[in-house]
Every structure is written in C-alpha cells, then in structure tokens.
Design an enzyme around this catalytic site. Structure first.
Site, PDB file in Angstrom:
ATOM      1  N   ASP A 126       0.855  -1.190   0.000  1.00  0.00           N
ATOM      2  CA  ASP A 126       0.000   0.000   0.000  1.00  0.00           C
ATOM      3  C   ASP A 126       0.887   1.235   0.000  1.00  0.00           C
ATOM      4  O   ASP A 126       2.001   1.209   0.532  1.00  0.00           O
ATOM      5  CB  ASP A 126      -0.905   0.012   1.231  1.00  0.00           C
ATOM      6  CG  ASP A 126      -2.048  -0.980   1.127  1.00  0.00           C
ATOM      7  OD1 ASP A 126      -2.409  -1.376   0.000  1.00  0.00           O
ATOM      8  OD2 ASP A 126      -2.604  -1.353   2.178  1.00  0.00           O
ATOM      9  N   ASP A 144      -6.952  -1.321  -4.589  1.00  0.00           N
ATOM     10  CA  ASP A 144      -8.042  -0.976  -3.674  1.00  0.00           C
ATOM     11  C   ASP A 144      -8.957   0.067  -4.309  1.00  0.00           C
ATOM     12  O   ASP A 144     -10.183   0.012  -4.152  1.00  0.00           O
ATOM     13  CB  ASP A 144      -7.498  -0.431  -2.352  1.00  0.00           C
ATOM     14  CG  ASP A 144      -6.696  -1.447  -1.564  1.00  0.00           C
ATOM     15  OD1 ASP A 144      -6.911  -2.660  -1.738  1.00  0.00           O
ATOM     16  OD2 ASP A 144      -5.837  -1.010  -0.763  1.00  0.00           O
TER      17      ASP A 144
END
Length: 167
Positions: A126, A144
C-alpha cells in the site's frame, strides 16, 4: 408490425475486452507497486500535495487493512470466492448494462492485483495516504481504488439504469 430495438452490448459484457482490460489494469497496478517497493522509503511519508502523501507500508489484511489479523490463506480463499462471485454476476448481468460491467471489470482487476501481491510477497503493498493534521485515512493502493470505484459503478448501475420487466 412493431420495431424492436436491441440494446448494444456493453464493451465489457464480452469476454475478450474485459479480459484485456483486467490484464492491463493488473499490469499497471503491479508496475506501480514494484516502483513503490523499490523507490519509496518504508513507513516514511513523502508529501505530494497538501493532504496527500506516498507512504509505503505492507498490508496483511484486505482492502484498507481490514481483517489484518486473519490467516493469509483465509484471505486468499475469500478473495478467490469474491472473484468467482463477481464473474458469476458479470455473466448473469444484461449485456447492455455498461456501468455494471465496468464495475465488475474494476473489482476483478483490483482483487487479482492484490492477490498477486499476496502470492508474490506474502502481503499487499500500500502507498497512498490521505491525511490532515489530526486525521488520516487508511493507506491504500491502486487495486483498492479499482475495487472501490468498481463497487460504486455497480451501485450506480442499480440506482440509475431502468430495469427490464421480467416476463
């Protein structure tokens, strides 16, 4: 004699275009994650604009770090079931519902992108952080974003496009 109008099938209602889109989206997601993993410092914010920074971290859960305490194989299995379910929805959705088909393509691409990370690294990379001085959102990635935007498209399709009467 009445004329019947046939709605044109949505681009992503056909297997070849959706497969091409998914492959390209996953490749872009993976290329960005590789660059992030090689060039961004670990857990150190790199400001981009006010309230947005790049921040490399490793996520052991699913989107936005949910279920991070769960076993990795449980998460992999859950993602595979979700991908299978979305493929089933894609197959069953009317061919002219372009917003839903776009949403399914995005959801599948995002789920596969994060699955690749899980298999390759044992975690998901991330790197996008929204924040203020007193608040920050969960760190997330492009995959995401695909999943979130895709879910929004499916909801939008349900709200905006008229349903055909069942016969």
């Amino acid at each position: 004699m009445t004329e019947q109008t046939h709605a044109r099938p949505a681009l992503f209602s056909r297997p070849a275009p959706i497969l091409f889109f998914i492959v390209v989206a996953v490749l872009i997601d993976q290329a960005v994650k590789i660059a992030v993993d090689h060039y961004l410092p670990l857990q150190e914010a790199v400001p981009v604009v006010p309230m947005l920074a790049l921040y490399r971290t490793y996520n052991l859960g699913v989107a936005f770090s949910m279920l991070s305490g769960m076993d990795g194989w449980f998460i992999v299995g859950m993602r595979l079931i979700i991908v299978a379910f979305v493929i089933w929805l894609w197959y069953r959705t009317a061919k002219d519902r372009w917003i839903a088909h776009l949403g399914y393509a995005l959801i599948i691409a995002g789920a596969i992108g994060n699955l690749v990370d899980r298999f390759a690294y044992g975690h998901v990379i991330d790197y996008i952080l929204f924040y203020t001085e007193s608040w920050s959102f969960a760190v997330f990635n492009l995959a995401d974003s695909f999943i979130t935007i895709g879910a929004g498209c499916v909801i939008l399709d349900e709200l905006l496009l008229p349903k055909k009467a069942s016969r």
